[in-house]
Design a protein around this motif. Structure first.
Motif, mmCIF file in Angstrom:
data_model
loop_
_atom_site.group_PDB
_atom_site.id
_atom_site.type_symbol
_atom_site.label_atom_id
_atom_site.label_comp_id
_atom_site.label_asym_id
_atom_site.label_seq_id
_atom_site.Cartn_x
_atom_site.Cartn_y
_atom_site.Cartn_z
ATOM 1 N N PRO A 40 1.010 -1.071 -0.285
ATOM 2 C CA PRO A 40 -0.087 0.709 0.116
ATOM 3 C C PRO A 40 0.801 1.182 -0.127
ATOM 4 O O PRO A 40 2.163 1.942 0.598
ATOM 5 C CB PRO A 40 -0.521 -0.291 1.360
ATOM 6 C CG PRO A 40 -0.641 -1.712 1.835
ATOM 7 C CD PRO A 40 0.586 -2.189 1.375
ATOM 8 N N ARG A 41 0.592 2.344 -1.128
ATOM 9 C CA ARG A 41 1.481 3.196 -0.481
ATOM 10 C C ARG A 41 0.285 5.074 0.120
ATOM 11 O O ARG A 41 -0.764 4.541 -0.832
ATOM 12 C CB ARG A 41 1.409 3.718 -2.241
ATOM 13 C CG ARG A 41 2.532 2.891 -2.838
ATOM 14 C CD ARG A 41 2.876 3.097 -4.586
ATOM 15 N NE ARG A 41 2.194 3.954 -5.453
ATOM 16 C CZ ARG A 41 2.136 5.243 -5.898
ATOM 17 N NH1 ARG A 41 2.338 6.074 -5.941
ATOM 18 N NH2 ARG A 41 1.418 4.909 -6.971
ATOM 19 N N LEU A 42 1.424 5.645 0.723
ATOM 20 C CA LEU A 42 0.613 6.419 1.383
ATOM 21 C C LEU A 42 1.344 7.254 1.289
ATOM 22 O O LEU A 42 2.590 7.371 1.173
ATOM 23 C CB LEU A 42 0.240 6.223 3.090
ATOM 24 C CG LEU A 42 -0.586 5.278 3.514
ATOM 25 C CD1 LEU A 42 0.224 4.092 2.844
ATOM 26 C CD2 LEU A 42 -0.077 5.824 5.611
ATOM 27 N N ASN A 43 0.191 8.921 0.549
ATOM 28 C CA ASN A 43 0.994 9.747 0.792
ATOM 29 C C ASN A 43 1.029 10.777 1.880
ATOM 30 O O ASN A 43 0.827 10.404 2.674
ATOM 31 C CB ASN A 43 -0.089 11.495 -0.177
ATOM 32 C CG ASN A 43 -1.100 11.421 0.226
ATOM 33 O OD1 ASN A 43 -1.500 11.051 1.080
ATOM 34 N ND2 ASN A 43 -1.966 12.206 -0.822
ATOM 35 N N ASP A 44 2.480 11.959 1.631
ATOM 36 C CA ASP A 44 2.713 12.344 3.095
ATOM 37 C C ASP A 44 1.568 13.419 3.918
ATOM 38 O O ASP A 44 1.137 13.291 5.268
ATOM 39 C CB ASP A 44 3.315 13.592 3.091
ATOM 40 C CG ASP A 44 5.046 13.472 1.969
ATOM 41 O OD1 ASP A 44 5.275 12.376 1.985
ATOM 42 O OD2 ASP A 44 5.328 14.262 0.876
ATOM 43 N N ALA A 45 0.752 13.189 2.759
ATOM 44 C CA ALA A 45 -0.590 14.143 3.831
ATOM 45 C C ALA A 45 -1.273 12.526 4.926
ATOM 46 O O ALA A 45 -1.950 13.419 6.097
ATOM 47 C CB ALA A 45 -1.596 14.289 2.622
ATOM 48 N N ALA A 46 -1.433 11.559 3.887
ATOM 49 C CA ALA A 46 -2.268 10.451 5.074
ATOM 50 C C ALA A 46 -0.856 9.919 5.879
ATOM 51 O O ALA A 46 -1.355 9.743 6.669
ATOM 52 C CB ALA A 46 -2.326 9.098 3.592
#
Lengths: 258, 426
Positions: free
Chosen positions: B97-103
């Motif tokens: 799973p890839r999260l962005n910085d905001a997540a």
């Protein structure tokens, strides 16, 4: 709108309307010219509403004969094409369209009539001007079209649309029915305002009442699918005192004008 | 029934204990995960294959939703797609799973499923392993799994977007666990995209809502043409918890979506709204369940479907009010608009009430567009397609209006895009 004075706006020749192969309108000749106010009067069930809906192009009706809008034949055109060319029908029972706001509907209708997108500011100005004439409260615009409207509110919105869309010819089907006296006066003021702008008008009505406020130039009596008599405004007063029975001549005496 | 199970078993070739262990090893599963998978496999053999006589499966052939290539490694990982703005996670086959910085910085705990031992006991609380056949398949063979946790008292207004990418021609089995601890509030927008011919998604989303906590969950299904899938979502609500679930069904060839709320705590409130717009030869099947397990619980469902072309919609909506749920209120409404002679919509309400002192009602309709409405709009200059578009938009508008303002615009845009397309194809 630049109409030559005394132009023939709407003409019917030997118009017949069939519903499920039953002939309801049995040969009507009619001619409405610039600025003319016609009243089409007749008892219930005489086919008045059928005639008005057929002129607008109701898909359930089969039509024979000729309908000309400003000289152009329109009998083969869809209702929307007739509307875009300047024909308007004010409904006796305007249908509710839940979920569609009055404002979004009016804007779509105005864009269709003008054949172009209508900027918000222009739309708001035109809508407000028409609403003001009909003394319609502001919260109308956010309500769903005719949904939960009282009879009077529906009729005001019909006449408001006529003012907004500036048709060449308006057919108003029993616009006076279900109105109290105050509403009748307001609606009549709207009709008179539109008629002053050279619009041709066919006022379909069962009662004489609205004719106290909207002075017709020509009165037709419609019975059994035919126009049985055409005369000036005095005919309406005569109908008020004598009713329709005296005109129920078994031999049709359809009269044509023009 | 035995025969059917053997058929289904054949379709699930490769789903045996040995290959399941090998699959776990390949993925680097820990012992707890592997144990869970094996329990699920055992359940799968005991869970009957969906019975088409029962309402739930009357309209959709479960065999057409069966995955065919379970446990197969997916193809090379696709190019990393951009993540949307705002907190977002992307689940795609063959990738972590890839999260962005905001997540990462939004304050929610976002981790692979089973990573936190504390979560392990919670997995399966809203959708148990033996919930149903497809849920058991997911439990045994799930791929990408994710826990999203809002800690006690934590509130996040911005929605967390979870993009679940399907894979054309492959089986994808995502599993989400959303936890709002007591007094927490969060919003998850779960969007299913991608896929295509021959692809199959079997997804499970569990939502656990603690006392006086609130979860808003939006499920958007916009698969590519030809995709098939089965999505299950259940929220479990504790005392005074609140759930708002919205679903929008647009894509795929055949999809079945099972949504619901289990009102386990006194005073819990659950509201579901849904819009589905199948067209062409699509087959969209939705099931909802509101199960009232505690006193003074409240539930509301408004589900609108407009069916075009030769498409088909099925809706089965169940309300169950158990003995321990006096003073509860439940309402369910499903309205269907048929946009062509060949469109079809089935709607079946199922009410099961085991206590007095409840208020429970439902409404269901299926009808074509009223020709009087079309004539009225056309008499104002709107073309027939424009008039139809306006009527359909009006049909779904009151349902869309129930969405919170911050979530509404996106769904409205999707609906408008679909209606514009319907207008072109007629």
């Amino acid at each position: 709108m630049n109409l030559p004075t005394n132009e023939r706006l709407l003409s019917c020749r030997d118009l017949r309307v069939f519903v499920d192969d039953k002939e309801i309108v049995k040969g009507v000749d009619l001619e409405i010219r610039t600025g003319e106010k016609h009243a089409l009067m007749g008892p219930n069930g005489s086919g008045k509403s059928t005639l008005a809906a057929a002129l607008m192009g109701h898909p359930a009706y089969r039509v024979e004969g000729e309908i000309l809008l400003r000289g152009e034949p329109i009998a083969g055109l869809s209702p929307d094409e007739r509307a875009r060319r300047g024909l308007f029908l004010g409904f006796q029972y305007p249908v509710a369209v839940p979920g569609v706001t009055v404002a979004s509907f009016l804007r779509a209708a105005l864009a269709a009539r003008l054949g172009r997108e209508v900027p918000v500011r222009e739309f708001r100005q035109k809508m407000q001007a028409a609403f003001d004439v009909l003394e319609v409260p502001k919260n109308f615009t956010g309500r769903y079209l005719n949904d939960g409207f009282s009879g009077g509110e529906k009729k005001r919105l019909e006449v408001m649309q006529m003012l907004l869309l500036e048709p060449a010819v308006a057919l108003l089907d029993e616009t006076d029915s279900g109105l109290d006296i105050d509403a009748l006066k307001i609606v009549s003021a709207g009709v008179n305002l539109a008629a002053r702008a050279e619009m041709g008008l066919l006022l379909v009505t069962h009662y004489q009442r609205i004719l106290d406020y909207v002075q017709p130039d020509i009165v037709h009596v419609f019975m059994g699918g035919r126009i049985v008599r055409t005369a000036g405004p005095e005919l309406a007063r005569e109908l008020e005192t004598r009713g329709y029975d005296w005109l129920a001549d078994p031999a049709p005496t359809a009269t044509a004008r023009g | 029934m035995v025969e059917r199970m053997i058929d289904a078993g054949a379709a699930l070739a490769g789903l045996d204990p040995a290959s399941l262990t090998a699959y776990g090893d390949r993925r680097g599963d820990d012992a707890a995960t592997t144990a869970w998978r094996h329990r699920a496999l055992a359940a799968l053999t005991a869970v009957p294959f969906p019975d088409r006589v029962r309402h739930l499966w009357r309209y959709t052939d479960p065999e057409r939703l069966l995955p065919r290539r379970l446990l197969q490694p997916s193809g090379p990982a696709p190019l990393a797609a951009a993540l949307p703005a705002g907190p977002a996670v992307r689940l795609e086959p063959g990738r972590e799973p890839r999260l962005n910085d905001a997540a990462r910085s939004c304050g929610l705990v976002i981790a692979p499923l089973f990573a936190d031992p504390a979560d392990r006991e919670l997995i399966g609380r809203a959708v148990p392993v033996d919930h149903g056949y497809f849920e058991a398949i997911n439990a045994a063979a799930f791929g990408a799994g994710l826990t999203i946790r809002a800690p006690r008292g934590f509130g996040l207004a911005a929605p967390l977007r979870v993009v679940v990418a399907a894979d054309a021609g492959a089986d994808v089995l995502p599993r989400l666990l959303v936890i709002a601890e007591d007094g927490a509030a969060l919003t998850v927008v779960e969007e299913h995209t991608g896929g295509g011919g021959g692809g199959c998604v079997i997804g499970v989303t569990e939502i656990l809502i603690g006392a006086n906590a609130e979860v808003r969950h939006v499920l958007v299904q916009r698969w590519a043409d030809g995709q098939v899938g089965h999505l299950t979502q259940r929220a479990r609500l504790e005392r005074d918890a609140r759930f708002f679930g919205a679903t929008a069904g647009f894509g795929g060839a055949i999809s079945k979506v099972d949504l619901g709320g289990l009102l386990a705590g006194e005073g819990a409130r659950s509201e579901l709204v849904g819009v589905a717009l199948p067209e062409g030869r699509q087959h969209l099947d939705h099931h909802t369940l509101h199960q009232h397990l505690a006193a003074r619980t409240w539930s509301h469902i408004d589900f609108k479907v407009a069916v075009a072309g030769r498409a088909r919609s099925a809706y089965t909506g169940a309300i169950r009010i158990e003995r321990d749920a006096p003073g509860s209120e439940a309402y369910q409404e499903n309205r269907n608009l048929l946009l062509s002679d060949r469109a079809r919509a089935d709607t079946i309400p199922e009410l099961e009430i085991h206590t007095d002192d409840v208020s429970c009602s439902h409404g269901a309709t299926a009808a074509p567009i009223d020709p009087d409405q079309l004539f009225y709009l056309r008499s104002r200059g709107l073309s027939a397609p424009a008039a139809r578009q306006l009527v359909v938009r009006g049909f779904v508008e009151p349902t869309l209006r129930q969405l919170p303002a911050d979530l509404r615009a996106e769904l409205e845009n999707l609906v408008d895009a679909r209606l514009a397309r319907l207008r072109e194809v007629g």
